[in-house]
Each structure stands twice: as structure tokens, then as C-alpha cells.
Design a protein around this motif. Structure first.
Motif, PDB file in Angstrom:
ATOM      1  N   LEU A  34       3.762   6.111  -5.812  1.00 22.82           N
ATOM      2  CA  LEU A  34       3.488   6.052  -7.116  1.00 22.82           C
ATOM      3  C   LEU A  34       2.532   7.440  -7.320  1.00 22.82           C
ATOM      4  O   LEU A  34       2.527   8.108  -8.315  1.00 22.82           O
ATOM      5  CB  LEU A  34       2.812   4.971  -7.565  1.00 22.82           C
ATOM      6  CG  LEU A  34       3.948   3.966  -7.866  1.00 22.82           C
ATOM      7  CD1 LEU A  34       3.049   2.499  -8.227  1.00 22.82           C
ATOM      8  CD2 LEU A  34       4.900   4.139  -8.535  1.00 22.82           C
ATOM      9  N   THR A  35       1.237   7.533  -6.451  1.00 19.49           N
ATOM     10  CA  THR A  35       0.432   8.504  -6.741  1.00 19.49           C
ATOM     11  C   THR A  35       0.351   9.822  -5.803  1.00 19.49           C
ATOM     12  O   THR A  35      -0.329  11.023  -6.115  1.00 19.49           O
ATOM     13  CB  THR A  35      -0.888   8.032  -6.564  1.00 19.49           C
ATOM     14  OG1 THR A  35      -1.094   7.288  -5.271  1.00 19.49           O
ATOM     15  CG2 THR A  35      -1.174   6.701  -7.310  1.00 19.49           C
ATOM     16  N   ASN A  79      10.744   6.464   4.519  1.00 20.52           N
ATOM     17  CA  ASN A  79      10.729   5.391   5.359  1.00 20.52           C
ATOM     18  C   ASN A  79       9.770   4.388   5.185  1.00 20.52           C
ATOM     19  O   ASN A  79       8.402   4.987   5.542  1.00 20.52           O
ATOM     20  CB  ASN A  79      11.142   5.683   6.782  1.00 20.52           C
ATOM     21  CG  ASN A  79      12.389   6.300   6.905  1.00 20.52           C
ATOM     22  OD1 ASN A  79      13.498   6.151   6.027  1.00 20.52           O
ATOM     23  ND2 ASN A  79      12.897   6.971   7.910  1.00 20.52           N
ATOM     24  N   LEU A  80       9.595   3.452   4.687  1.00 25.44           N
ATOM     25  CA  LEU A  80       8.698   2.381   4.730  1.00 25.44           C
ATOM     26  C   LEU A  80       8.799   1.423   5.921  1.00 25.44           C
ATOM     27  O   LEU A  80       9.162   0.424   5.851  1.00 25.44           O
ATOM     28  CB  LEU A  80       8.541   1.471   3.577  1.00 25.44           C
ATOM     29  CG  LEU A  80       7.878   2.190   2.376  1.00 25.44           C
ATOM     30  CD1 LEU A  80       8.275   3.744   2.026  1.00 25.44           C
ATOM     31  CD2 LEU A  80       7.577   1.489   1.113  1.00 25.44           C
ATOM     32  N   THR A  81       8.186   1.992   7.137  1.00 28.02           N
ATOM     33  CA  THR A  81       8.298   1.017   8.413  1.00 28.02           C
ATOM     34  C   THR A  81       6.966   1.658   9.004  1.00 28.02           C
ATOM     35  O   THR A  81       6.407   2.667   8.808  1.00 28.02           O
ATOM     36  CB  THR A  81       9.400   1.467   9.182  1.00 28.02           C
ATOM     37  OG1 THR A  81       9.334   2.817   9.463  1.00 28.02           O
ATOM     38  CG2 THR A  81      10.739   1.238   8.513  1.00 28.02           C
ATOM     39  N   PHE A  95      -0.586   8.884   4.549  1.00 27.22           N
ATOM     40  CA  PHE A  95      -0.775   7.486   4.475  1.00 27.22           C
ATOM     41  C   PHE A  95      -1.314   6.901   6.069  1.00 27.22           C
ATOM     42  O   PHE A  95      -1.018   7.211   7.075  1.00 27.22           O
ATOM     43  CB  PHE A  95       0.716   6.916   4.197  1.00 27.22           C
ATOM     44  CG  PHE A  95       0.674   5.362   4.035  1.00 27.22           C
ATOM     45  CD1 PHE A  95       0.166   4.738   3.002  1.00 27.22           C
ATOM     46  CD2 PHE A  95       0.895   4.369   5.172  1.00 27.22           C
ATOM     47  CE1 PHE A  95       0.117   3.469   2.815  1.00 27.22           C
ATOM     48  CE2 PHE A  95       1.012   3.057   5.290  1.00 27.22           C
ATOM     49  CZ  PHE A  95       0.349   2.522   3.881  1.00 27.22           C
ATOM     50  N   THR A  96      -2.192   5.863   5.906  1.00 33.05           N
ATOM     51  CA  THR A  96      -2.768   5.422   7.129  1.00 33.05           C
ATOM     52  C   THR A  96      -2.444   3.901   6.853  1.00 33.05           C
ATOM     53  O   THR A  96      -2.521   3.110   6.105  1.00 33.05           O
ATOM     54  CB  THR A  96      -4.428   5.395   7.151  1.00 33.05           C
ATOM     55  OG1 THR A  96      -4.703   6.765   6.768  1.00 33.05           O
ATOM     56  CG2 THR A  96      -4.925   4.546   8.043  1.00 33.05           C
ATOM     57  N   ALA A 154       1.002  -1.211   0.016  1.00 29.92           N
ATOM     58  CA  ALA A 154      -0.076  -0.087  -0.002  1.00 29.92           C
ATOM     59  C   ALA A 154       0.723   1.156  -0.129  1.00 29.92           C
ATOM     60  O   ALA A 154       0.384   2.325  -0.701  1.00 29.92           O
ATOM     61  CB  ALA A 154      -0.931   0.108   1.189  1.00 29.92           C
ATOM     62  N   ALA A 155       2.017   1.474   0.635  1.00 38.02           N
ATOM     63  CA  ALA A 155       2.788   2.327   0.645  1.00 38.02           C
ATOM     64  C   ALA A 155       3.432   2.712  -0.721  1.00 38.02           C
ATOM     65  O   ALA A 155       3.691   3.760  -0.940  1.00 38.02           O
ATOM     66  CB  ALA A 155       3.990   2.223   1.797  1.00 38.02           C
TER      67      ALA A 155
END
Length: 296
Positions: A210-211, A220-222, A280-281, A204-205
Motif C-alpha cells: 500500500l505504501t 510474490n507474498l511468500t 521488506f523485512t 505486513a507485506a
């Protein structure tokens, strides 16, 4: 949207392709052999070659390819493979995209929270400098290799990924079988922080990157709350209904893993400041939810 993806057969790439296609997107997969399907495009990162004709019409490129950091003991040759698979691949793609008459609008290039090195118990966001050691140096060069795309005006985002919680693949793919056998336990003294993210949230992240037009540079994707290895051990044991009596002392890890043991024992308390600020959620913000989602 027409989207090109490298590393499409890996844990994250497979899930991303499935997610995008389920929503009707046209996905092109970059492969290092002769294309065997209509959705495949040839590239050869070692030779710096990319079939840009096959990328015509792509609005986005997601670059996920790279040799697994924990797949083998860190010999000098494998460390070179880890570095080359990231730096050469990123450079080849970035230069190819920059050369296109109509380049994609966004280039999401994989990176890792290894960029920060050992952060101890300090909460670390994207404003922190690079750490010291092999992995931070690789991450710095990895991100720098994307400069041709950025200079060409392509929105370039670095997805600095943490430990992805999934049943198969990645660090957790190795943990689950051990814990199911009742052999799981803390690593070292268990006080080191692990910055995790569920596979669902990671996909999802990536789609969010992308959008979301305002996002460029490192993200950071954590999950929002990193936890210690001791806490991970407790949650795994509780949800899998297995004892967690065993532990692996630091000296043993160093013998078994060699240099890589220092990164396993290192602490990274990394938080997703920019991801949260962009709206982001998380579906699984806590470790218990991420592990339960992987089990289910």
C-alpha cells in the motif's frame, strides 16, 4: 488513510482490518448485502455493481474476496464459481474505481502463486511466465480483469499469495487439528515444495504494498525459503510434540480430492524477489518461525 477492503471477514481480511484500525486508519468494508454498519459499503460483483459514493475519499483499495480454492471438491460448477468470484469481482471493482472523479491512488488486488503452476524444484520469481492448467488460467484472467484500474492511472499491484501459516483458515487451518491428533504426515512422497508465509508477514507485506510507491504489477507474498512438504511435516510434528507416522499416498489424495489433488501434489518453489528488493523485512523467514508464531 481511508482504505476499502473486500473479503474483510476472511482469514486475511479480518487480520488486515484489525491491523489497520489499530494504527488509526479508517477502514471501509465492502459487503454483498445491505450495509448494517457505518463502515460498510454495498457491492454486488455478480451484477457488476459497486457503490462508488461509499468509496469517496478512499486512498487505497485492497481486494481479497474470492471462493476458497480448497473448500469443495472441484466439480465443473465449483470451478466456475472459483473463476467467477475472482474475475467478476476484480472487473467490477476496477471499472468502478476507474469511473470515480477522484479514484484511489493504489489498488492492491489479490492473486496467487498458482499463477506459475507446478515449478518443480526451480526457484521462481515474478519474471516467470504463467503455468498450465486450471489455476494458472484463473490467475491470468484474474489479474487481467484489473486492467481498467491500471489504464486509469491507478497504481495496481497483484499480491501473489502463497500458503498462509495460521491456526484457523486456509490450508494450515486444516493441518493443525490433524497434527494435534497425531495423525499428521506427508502428502504423497513429500518432495513437493510449499511456498509459505506467516499470517503476520502477510499482513505486513500487504501494508508494504500500500505504501511503497515503486511497486506495481505482480509481487510474490511468500517467505524467502520455500520448504518441502516433508520438511513441513517434520516441523509440525516437532513443535506440536506429536508423531508424524502417517502419510497420504498420491492415489488416495486423487480419490479424495479429485482434480485438486494435482495442485496439492504439485511443487511450487516461489520466492519473493520484488518484495525483498523493495526493502521488506520478514519477521518469520523460516518455516519453524512461521509455525511457532501460529502456535503462539
Amino acid at each position: 488513510m481511508r482504505i476499502a477492503i473486500t473479503g474483510s471477514t476472511g482469514l486475511i481480511g479480518t487480520a488486515l482490518v484489525r491491523s489497520l484500525r489499530a494504527d488509526g486508519h479508517d477502514v471501509v468494508r465492502l459487503v454483498r448485502r445491505a450495509p448494517a454498519a457505518a463502515d460498510e459499503v454495498r457491492w454486488d460483483p455478480a451484477r457488476q455493481q459497486v457503490d462508488t459514493a461509499g468509496l469517496t475519499g478512499c486512498e487505497a483499495v485492497v481486494h481479497l474476496a474470492g471462493a476458497g480454492v480448497g473448500d469443495h471438491r472441484w466439480t465443473a460448477a465449483y470451478k466456475q464459481q472459483i473463476r467467477d468470484s475472482r474475475v467478476l469481482g476484480t472487473r467490477a471493482l476496477a471499472e468502478a474505481l476507474a469511473s470515480m472523479d477522484v479514484p484511489p491512488r493504489v489498488f492492491v488486488s489479490g492473486s496467487a502463486i498458482g499463477y506459475y503452476g507446478d515449478t518443480g524444484d526451480r526457484r521462481t520469481d515474478e519474471s516467470a511466465p504463467a503455468g498450465h492448467g486450471f489455476l494458472p488460467e484463473v490467475c491470468v484472467d484474474w489479474e487481467a480483469a484489473a486492467r481498467p484500474a491500471r489504464d486509469a492511472g491507478i497504481r495496481t499491484v497483484f499480491a501473489r499469495t502463497g500458503l498462509v501459516v495460521a491456526r484457523s483458515g486456509g490450508a494450515w487451518g486444516r493441518l493443525f487439528p490433524v497434527f494435534r491428533l497425531g495423525l499428521g504426515g506427508r502428502l504423497g512422497d513429500g518432495s513437493q515444495y510449499w511456498s509459505f508465509i506467516s499470517l503476520h508477514d502477510h499482513i505486513a507485506a500487504l501494508r508494504h504494498l500500500l505504501t511503497t510507491e515503486e511497486l506495481t504489477g505482480p509481487v510474490n507474498l511468500t517467505a524467502p525459503e520455500p520448504v518441502t512438504n516433508r520438511e513441513v511435516t517434520a516441523v509440525m510434528g516437532r513443535l506440536l510434540h506429536r508423531p508424524t507416522l502417517f502419510s497420504v499416498p498420491a492415489p488416495v489424495l486423487r480419490v479424495v480430492l479429485g482434480e485438486f489433488a494435482e495442485d496439492v501434489l504439485g511443487s511450487q518453489r516461489v520466492v519473493p524477489k520484488r518484495l525483498l528488493e523493495s526493502g521488506f523485512t520478514f519477521a518469520h523467514p523460516r518455516i519453524v518461525e512461521a509455525v511457532r508464531a501460529a502456535i503462539d
